[in-house]
Design a protein around this motif. Sequence first.
Motif, PDB file in Angstrom:
ATOM      1  N   ASN A   1       0.820  -1.204   0.000  1.00 37.44           N
ATOM      2  CA  ASN A   1       0.000   0.000   0.000  1.00 37.44           C
ATOM      3  C   ASN A   1       0.857   1.258   0.000  1.00 37.44           C
ATOM      4  O   ASN A   1       0.596   2.193  -0.734  1.00 37.44           O
ATOM      5  CB  ASN A   1      -0.931  -0.014   1.218  1.00 37.44           C
ATOM      6  CG  ASN A   1      -1.724   1.259   1.323  1.00 37.44           C
ATOM      7  OD1 ASN A   1      -2.372   1.671   0.359  1.00 37.44           O
ATOM      8  ND2 ASN A   1      -1.637   1.939   2.460  1.00 37.44           N
ATOM      9  N   ARG A   2       1.900   1.263   0.833  1.00 34.30           N
ATOM     10  CA  ARG A   2       2.743   2.463   0.910  1.00 34.30           C
ATOM     11  C   ARG A   2       4.110   2.227   0.291  1.00 34.30           C
ATOM     12  O   ARG A   2       4.688   1.149   0.457  1.00 34.30           O
ATOM     13  CB  ARG A   2       2.984   2.852   2.373  1.00 34.30           C
ATOM     14  CG  ARG A   2       1.812   3.536   3.022  1.00 34.30           C
ATOM     15  CD  ARG A   2       2.225   3.965   4.424  1.00 34.30           C
ATOM     16  NE  ARG A   2       1.084   4.384   5.209  1.00 34.30           N
ATOM     17  CZ  ARG A   2       0.575   5.622   5.213  1.00 34.30           C
ATOM     18  NH1 ARG A   2       1.135   6.563   4.479  1.00 34.30           N
ATOM     19  NH2 ARG A   2      -0.459   5.915   5.967  1.00 34.30           N
TER      20      ARG A   2
ATOM     21  N   GLY B   1       7.398   2.673   9.952  1.00 35.73           N
ATOM     22  CA  GLY B   1       6.400   1.599   9.822  1.00 35.73           C
ATOM     23  C   GLY B   1       7.050   0.239   9.760  1.00 35.73           C
ATOM     24  O   GLY B   1       8.150   0.092   9.213  1.00 35.73           O
TER      25      GLY B   1
ATOM     26  N   ASN C   1      -9.304   0.206   6.395  1.00 38.80           N
ATOM     27  CA  ASN C   1      -9.119   0.448   7.829  1.00 38.80           C
ATOM     28  C   ASN C   1     -10.386   0.619   8.651  1.00 38.80           C
ATOM     29  O   ASN C   1     -10.307   0.755   9.876  1.00 38.80           O
ATOM     30  CB  ASN C   1      -8.165   1.643   8.020  1.00 38.80           C
ATOM     31  CG  ASN C   1      -6.762   1.248   7.598  1.00 38.80           C
ATOM     32  OD1 ASN C   1      -6.306   0.150   7.935  1.00 38.80           O
ATOM     33  ND2 ASN C   1      -6.104   2.090   6.830  1.00 38.80           N
TER      34      ASN C   1
ATOM     35  N   TYR D   1      -3.281  -6.648   3.748  1.00 40.55           N
ATOM     36  CA  TYR D   1      -4.749  -6.700   3.610  1.00 40.55           C
ATOM     37  C   TYR D   1      -5.307  -5.637   2.678  1.00 40.55           C
ATOM     38  O   TYR D   1      -6.423  -5.781   2.185  1.00 40.55           O
ATOM     39  CB  TYR D   1      -5.391  -6.569   5.002  1.00 40.55           C
ATOM     40  CG  TYR D   1      -5.108  -5.242   5.683  1.00 40.55           C
ATOM     41  CD1 TYR D   1      -3.865  -4.990   6.262  1.00 40.55           C
ATOM     42  CD2 TYR D   1      -6.057  -4.233   5.733  1.00 40.55           C
ATOM     43  CE1 TYR D   1      -3.589  -3.775   6.867  1.00 40.55           C
ATOM     44  CE2 TYR D   1      -5.789  -3.019   6.343  1.00 40.55           C
ATOM     45  CZ  TYR D   1      -4.551  -2.799   6.907  1.00 40.55           C
ATOM     46  OH  TYR D   1      -4.278  -1.590   7.499  1.00 40.55           O
ATOM     47  N   GLN D   2      -4.559  -4.568   2.435  1.00 43.99           N
ATOM     48  CA  GLN D   2      -5.087  -3.524   1.536  1.00 43.99           C
ATOM     49  C   GLN D   2      -5.118  -4.021   0.088  1.00 43.99           C
ATOM     50  O   GLN D   2      -5.810  -3.437  -0.739  1.00 43.99           O
ATOM     51  CB  GLN D   2      -4.207  -2.260   1.586  1.00 43.99           C
ATOM     52  CG  GLN D   2      -4.038  -1.632   2.962  1.00 43.99           C
ATOM     53  CD  GLN D   2      -2.760  -2.116   3.642  1.00 43.99           C
ATOM     54  OE1 GLN D   2      -2.157  -3.120   3.243  1.00 43.99           O
ATOM     55  NE2 GLN D   2      -2.348  -1.409   4.693  1.00 43.99           N
TER      56      GLN D   2
ATOM     57  N   ILE E   1      -1.332  -9.006   8.956  1.00 47.45           N
ATOM     58  CA  ILE E   1      -2.259  -8.929  10.100  1.00 47.45           C
ATOM     59  C   ILE E   1      -2.910 -10.306  10.283  1.00 47.45           C
ATOM     60  O   ILE E   1      -2.726 -11.192   9.456  1.00 47.45           O
ATOM     61  CB  ILE E   1      -3.293  -7.786   9.903  1.00 47.45           C
ATOM     62  CG1 ILE E   1      -4.280  -8.097   8.784  1.00 47.45           C
ATOM     63  CG2 ILE E   1      -2.566  -6.463   9.631  1.00 47.45           C
ATOM     64  CD1 ILE E   1      -5.424  -7.078   8.674  1.00 47.45           C
TER      65      ILE E   1
ATOM     66  N   ARG F   1      -3.975   6.882  11.294  1.00 48.17           N
ATOM     67  CA  ARG F   1      -5.320   6.821  10.690  1.00 48.17           C
ATOM     68  C   ARG F   1      -6.287   7.805  11.336  1.00 48.17           C
ATOM     69  O   ARG F   1      -7.389   7.460  11.767  1.00 48.17           O
ATOM     70  CB  ARG F   1      -5.835   5.382  10.791  1.00 48.17           C
ATOM     71  CG  ARG F   1      -4.864   4.405  10.166  1.00 48.17           C
ATOM     72  CD  ARG F   1      -5.203   2.967  10.390  1.00 48.17           C
ATOM     73  NE  ARG F   1      -4.104   2.127   9.914  1.00 48.17           N
ATOM     74  CZ  ARG F   1      -3.956   0.840  10.178  1.00 48.17           C
ATOM     75  NH1 ARG F   1      -4.844   0.213  10.901  1.00 48.17           N
ATOM     76  NH2 ARG F   1      -2.931   0.169   9.697  1.00 48.17           N
TER      77      ARG F   1
END
Length: 499
Positions: free
Chosen positions: A13-14, A34, A91, A141-142, A165, A317
């Motif tokens: 994702n990032r 992160g 999220n 999960y994203q 996760i 978030r």
Amino acid sequence: MGKDGFNLVVVANRLPVDMSVADDGTVSWQRSPGGLVTALEPVMQSADGAWVGWAGSPGLEADPFDADDMRLVPVTLSAGEVERYYEGFSNDTLWPLYHDVIAPPAFHRQWWDTYRKVNQRFAEAAAEQAADGAMVWVQDYQLQLVPGMLRRLRPDLKIGFFDHIPFPPLEIFQQLPWRRQVVEGLLGADLIGFQRAGDAANFSRAVRRLTDLTTRGQMIQVPADGDLPARAVRAAPFPISIDSKRFDELARTPEVQARAKEIRKDLGDPKIVMLGVDRLDYTKGIRHRIKAYGELLQDGSLDPAECTLVQVASPSRENVGAYQELREHVEVLVGRINGEYGEIGHSAIHYLHHSYPPEEMAALYLAADVMLVTSLRDGMNLVAKEYVAARSDDAGVLVLSEFTGAADELSGAVLVNPHDIDGMKDAILRAATMDPKEQRKRMRRLRRKVLTDDVAKWSSRFLTTLAIPQAGDQTGSDDARGDATAAAHRRDLASHDRG
Ligand code: F6P
């Protein structure tokens, strides 16, 4: 980069940097913190690969560029997509659903539509970067639909997926209106990695219940689909770790050691320093921990003049309602306890709503007699491993929630059930008063594990397994007829130990 693309492409994702574009169009970037970034950076640097990911701000458009020996490929997300794909579906739907529904997941069809659309964009960007027959490693999960989308675009690729996760039990997962599509998306991969054997078993059970496919041990047989040939997919545990050596070395530097002393001095040289380090997330059990600590002060088991709790709660978030509510609850609780037990020049709790660089984190770990990791549910928890890696003095006690992936690996920690406030109070007291000999014994055991099983080993285990043809798994009996979760769990563990 090879002639026609990169041989290893990470899709996450990032991007591992935060980017900004000045008015004159100049792109600048800085490293972003992160767990995932910390975990994958060394692998990417040594493999000369490409990393496809979101640049971190809505609407930011930039061409691929090189940074830290990696090709970075920014994926643009509009403000609306950030809202619906990242804050919404990732999220506010998947995150709470996959963490034992600690907060209620919201199910919105528009969020799902955007999640699909954005996953397709990531899949296309990865397909563009990958060389013929390359490995593509999709993260988290994203991006659960990316493996299936990418397989249709590029059947020549080896596709891996790692779920950072937890993967929830079927009874929870099946609440998701799009559960079958998610399972099918993941099954586009050749290898699906999970943090714990239990997560892999949960996934295999979801496959058996939600599709017509059968499973055998770690293997899932996927039949031919149009032009795509029949394949075998492996779902297996690959517990993630940290760059342990880096933390160990950092904590041995004179600067970090001096800073650790300074921190203790600035805290008023208390007898006992306790530490919590988390993203400000409702899965981390921050309120439960602070409640237990507050009760220990209240009933006189801990003397507020002699101990302090440092709670680092890094912002996370912040546009999601459940995170805003949590922040309010935590800050009210901290305020109440400090009002009650603080003195001029001494706070019962030092609450820090910031992120810190690794040097400062290492100093904090060294300064802490007791590390409190009390997650209600956590895929792994890398903070627990960082604390251990930093303690080359073999001192300090790790209090660790049973509901973390780390608890499966870290024997030597004092395990707690964070829902059991009395049990947690006993464990905190035990940790605070543990004799140095016992501390040393436990910390040595912990350090052996963390220093041996580092992130380099994790990624090489995953990529080596991905590289071999997933022909079929001869271990274990067929559990396709029933939910032999315990048997699958045992087999997964056995094959993990061999691996
Ligand atoms: O633990 C899952 C995870 O996505 C990590 O990979 C990441 O470091 C963390 O959560 C923070 O997430 P976000 O990208 O939402 O800030």
